[in-house]
Each structure stands twice: as structure tokens, then as C-alpha cells.
Write a protein that holds these residues in place. Structure first.
Motif, PDB file in Angstrom:
ATOM      1  N   GLU A  98       0.821  -1.208   0.000  1.00  0.00           N
ATOM      2  CA  GLU A  98       0.000   0.000   0.000  1.00  0.00           C
ATOM      3  C   GLU A  98       0.859   1.265   0.000  1.00  0.00           C
ATOM      4  O   GLU A  98       0.567   2.250   0.691  1.00  0.00           O
ATOM      5  CB  GLU A  98      -0.951   0.022   1.191  1.00  0.00           C
ATOM      6  N   GLY A  99       1.947   1.213  -0.775  1.00  0.00           N
ATOM      7  CA  GLY A  99       2.822   2.366  -0.913  1.00  0.00           C
ATOM      8  C   GLY A  99       3.791   2.577   0.217  1.00  0.00           C
ATOM      9  O   GLY A  99       4.600   3.516   0.161  1.00  0.00           O
ATOM     10  N   GLN A 100       3.747   1.732   1.234  1.00  0.00           N
ATOM     11  CA  GLN A 100       4.643   1.890   2.377  1.00  0.00           C
ATOM     12  C   GLN A 100       5.828   0.925   2.272  1.00  0.00           C
ATOM     13  O   GLN A 100       5.677  -0.204   1.786  1.00  0.00           O
ATOM     14  CB  GLN A 100       3.893   1.625   3.689  1.00  0.00           C
ATOM     15  N   ASP A 101       6.979   1.356   2.743  1.00  0.00           N
ATOM     16  CA  ASP A 101       8.170   0.504   2.749  1.00  0.00           C
ATOM     17  C   ASP A 101       8.058  -0.504   3.880  1.00  0.00           C
ATOM     18  O   ASP A 101       8.308  -0.184   5.054  1.00  0.00           O
ATOM     19  CB  ASP A 101       9.428   1.346   2.920  1.00  0.00           C
ATOM     20  N   LEU A 102       7.675  -1.732   3.540  1.00  0.00           N
ATOM     21  CA  LEU A 102       7.531  -2.807   4.515  1.00  0.00           C
ATOM     22  C   LEU A 102       8.107  -4.080   3.907  1.00  0.00           C
ATOM     23  O   LEU A 102       7.378  -5.028   3.593  1.00  0.00           O
ATOM     24  CB  LEU A 102       6.060  -3.000   4.885  1.00  0.00           C
TER      25      LEU A 102
END
Length: 447
Positions: free
Chosen positions: A152-156
Motif C-alpha cells: 500500500e505504498g509503504q516501505d515494509l
């Protein structure tokens, strides 16, 4: 017939048991309701979360239900019932409704309603890589592990905790995995285990194996097991499985030593100890080469029995027949010590197994096998072999194939996800033929 002339990729997967579950009475009531749903017009269901891996009283039926959706491309690598949803993950882009009506885009993960197959509009997260492992999280949530960088667009990278209501990452959880992929995750009692080919977690050096806080992702300093001396390629934990009580962790991968002691591709860790320590359990049964130069490890899935007394291991292998436990299913007693030997071994006679699920009533195995009970076979049916195309059930006591024989055609690469639930057995693969019916890479055999 196809043989294993391929390099091994990220580990196949299935959902693991959650840290908590319903009462025995609640499980019995839910099982009855879901069995009725499989035979009639299914009602809307709202079972508790973390039901995967419950004991079954018998072997599932041979005819899959008609209400599961269809994955139209790629591979399904993991299935996890979470509350009234079933989360499905792998490498794919398109999913169709059970009646082949509406088709939607879902990139590597989606969810559908248990008992109806209605594809969730709310859970549609964007994941930029393959999801290989799922674990039910607290409440309406699910942990995902795999070879991805952003959710969801997050760096994970490698691991994330998602809300199943909205598909959004939990802002409180970030494990900070760096230096590679996560292949397998498992959880119990507020602790999440990560296995893969990474270098650090939360800035701390953890090569291939770590334990983190299930709420925050913070690395646990009391769990630091050194795996070393990879047999081929780099160090990687291909698979791990946590016992139902959470006191034993079995890990498998490329390593040949753990904590400086000989452990050929498999080791058992005492996770109840503080700090965690290597258990005495050991075996040389997986020391044989069994494979060819492109395969890092031939170890595949592991699953504990519902009571934790034993675990089952399935393996792949190279194209040539080799001594040892390549291309087999084997039962191992959890309480064994040094020099353990398998209680039983079932040979395919030349084809790899990728998935295993132990339900008490049976040990289900999946891959692209053609036969079981085939120790003398060499890509053919030896004396006593029984035909089992891509999926089979094995007697947990004797290791012999049970009569259950729904079949999968084409066999393709094989089954990579087997997950038990009160309603039956979920199956995920890369092909569309299951028990003579079209089931697009996903099916469920009801109790």
C-alpha cells in the motif's frame, strides 16, 4: 512426464495456527454449520479468527465445494481463514467469482467470504511482490511474509500486518527486515517468527531467522540462533513450523550447522527456554545430496500434528533417483533426541512434494507427484505403488496412502498450499483441474 529440472524459488506456504482459538464446543458447532454450508445454499458465516489447523475427526470428501473463487493466473502459495474471510496469497493478478462472473484485479493477495466465495471489496491491498506465507493476526488482521518491498505504498519489506477490514498496514508494526526475503512466518503467544534469506531485522544482525514482537515488530534479543555452513548458495531458512503449544520450532533450509553443532538442513529449537536454545533433536537423514547444482535445499513444508506429538516433513529433489529422503513425506516424533529416525517414510518414486498439512485424521501432501507408496519407483510405478495425481492423504500412524484420491490434472508445478479449517481442507496450486472439476488454482474439500 515432467521432472524437477528447475531451481527452487521462495518456499511454498500455507497458513499457520493462531495463538488463540475457540472452545471445543464452539468448534463443533462451527464445523456443523460449515458442513451444511458446503451441501446447501451457504449462509453468511462469522467464525472466530485463527481457526486454521484444527483437528479433523475424519478425512475430507473427494469433491470440492463450488463456492470458492477462481485465481486466473500465476500461483497460489498460501491460504489463511481469518474470521469470516479466507485470505489467499501468492503471485497473481486476476481473480474471478465462483460462478465465473465478475473478474477483478488483485495483485498477489485477496480475500473472500467463507461459505459464499464473495470476493472482498474492502481487502484489496497492493503488494509489489510474491506473498509466500500468511498467519492470522490479532482480531481482524493477517500477517503476510514474502518477497516484496512495498505494501500500500509503504516501505515494509518482507513482512507486514494488514487489517482484513480495510487492507491497510497496521501503523504500529514494522519489523525492519533488510538484506533479503522472508519465506515463512509463524506466530504464537505474542511472538512472530521469521524465516528467510535476510541479514538484519530491526537493525540487529539476524541471518535467516528471527523472533519479533507480534504487535510492534521489535526484534527479540532472547532469540538469536546461529545457523551456518550452507550446503549450497547462501544461508536461507526455507521453512519453519511452530508447535501448537509454542514450545518447539522446527526450521529447515540450506544450513548444515546450528549453534556450532551438526544439523543437516533441519533443526529443532526450544522456544520455551529463555534465551531460546537448540534442542537435542537431530538427524542425519537429510544429509544426502538428493538434488542437483541449481537447488539450494530440497527441504519443503513442515507441519505439526494438532497435539504437537509429531511433525511431518515433505521434500523435493533433483531429476535422478538418489538415496535418502528426497521426494518423500516423513513423520518425526517431536520428543526424539539425537540421531532421530523417521517413524515412517512415504516415497513418490520420482516427483517432488511441496505442501503438507497434518489434521490428526490424515497427513495431506501436495506437489506434482504421480504415485505414493512407491519406494522402488524411478519415475515409474514400482511394486505396491498407488496412483495419486498431485494430492494425497497418508495414514498418520502407518504412513501408507489412504483411499482418498480426488486427483489434480494437470499437475503443473504442484500444490503449494494446504490449510485445514473446521469446514475442510483448502488447496492452492498453479493449475485449474481439481477432482475432475474446474477450480481455478484454489479449492476446498469439505468435511
Amino acid at each position: 512426464m515432467p521432472t524437477d529440472r528447475r531451481a527452487d524459488g521462495p518456499a511454498p506456504d500455507r497458513a499457520r495456527r493462531g495463538s488463540t482459538g475457540p472452545s471445543r464446543r464452539a468448534c463443533a458447532a462451527l464445523t456443523a454449520a460449515l458442513a451444511a454450508a458446503a451441501l446447501a445454499a451457504p449462509p453468511t458465516l462469522a467464525p472466530p479468527a485463527a481457526l486454521a489447523g484444527l483437528r479433523h475427526s475424519g478425512v475430507v470428501g473427494e469433491r470440492p465445494v463450488a463456492w470458492t473463487p477462481h485465481v486466473l493466473d500465476g500461483r497460489v502459495k498460501a491460504v489463511a481463514p481469518v474470521g469470516d474471510l479466507v485470505v489467499v496469497a501468492g503471485r497473481f493478478d486476476r481473480v474471478a467469482a465462483p460462478d465465473h462472473g465478475d473478474t477483478v484485479e488483485r495483485h498477489n493477495i485477496f480475500a473472500f467470504e467463507r461459505g459464499t466465495g464473495a470476493i472482498s471489496d474492502h481487502f484489496a491491498p497492493e503488494v509489489d511482490g510474491t506473498v509466500t506465507s500468511l498467519v492470522p493476526g490479532p482480531g481482524a488482521s493477517v500477517y503476510i511474509g514474502g518477497s516484496f518491498d512495498r505494501v500500500e505504498g509503504q516501505d515494509l519489506p518482507g513482512v507486514a500486518l494488514l487489517s482484513t477490514d480495510e487492507g491497510e498496514p497496521a501503523g504500529s508494526f514494522d519489523a525492519g527486515v533488510a538484506g533479503g526475503s522472508v519465506y515463512r512466518i509463524d506466530a504464537r503467544g505474542g511472538e512472530l517468527y521469521l524465516g528467510g534469506a535476510f541479514d538484519t531485522v530491526g537493525g540487529e544482525r539476524r541471518r535467516g531467522l528471527a523472533r519479533v514482537d507480534a504487535r510492534t515488530g521489535a526484534v527479540d534479543p532472547s532469540f538469536d540462533i546461529a545457523l551456518s555452513d550452507p550446503r549450497r548458495g547462501g544461508l536461507r531458512v526455507q521453512e519453519l513450523a511452530l508447535s501448537p503449544r509454542g514450545d518447539r520450532l522446527v526450521v529447515a533450509g540450506t544450513f548444515t550447522r546450528a549453534e556450532g553443532r551438526n544439523r543437516h538442513q533441519i533443526a529443532v529449537i526450544d522456544t520455551a527456554a529463555r534465551p531460546a536454545a537448540l534442542a537435542d533433536w537431530s538427524t542425519d537423514a537429510y544429509a544426502e545430496p538428493c538434488d542437483y547444482s541449481r537447488m539450494h535445499t530440497y527441504m519443503r513444508q513442515i507441519d505439526f500434528a494438532p497435539d504437537g506429538s509429531y511433525f511431518a516433513v515433505v521434500t523435493a529433489g533433483g531429476p535422478e533417483r538418489k538415496p535418502g529422503l528426497c521426494k518423500t513425506a516423513a513423520r518425526w516424533e517431536t520428543g526424539a533426541g539425537p540421531g532421530a529416525e523417521p517413524t515412517w517414510v512415504n516415497h513418490t518414486g520420482g516427483d517432488s512434494l511441496y505442501a503438507v498439512e497434518a489434521t490428526g485424521a490424515a497427513v495431506y501432501v501436495g506437489g506434482h507427484q504421480r504415485w505414493m507408496d512407491n519406494p522402488e519407483g524411478d519415475h515409474d510405478a514400482g511394486p505396491g505403488a498407488v496412483q495419486r495425481s498431485g494430492i494425497a492423504a497418508v495414514d498418520a500412524r502407518t504412513g501408507r496412502a489412504l483411499p482418498w484420491n480426488p486427483g489434480r490434472r494437470p499437475r503443473g508445478h504442484g500444490v503449494e498450499a494446504l490449510t485445514s479449517a473446521p469446514e475442510g481442507l483448502y488447496v492452492g496450486s498453479d493449475t485449474t483441474g481439481l477432482a475432475g472439476a474446474y477450480r481455478g488454482r484454489l479449492g476446498m474439500f469439505p468435511l
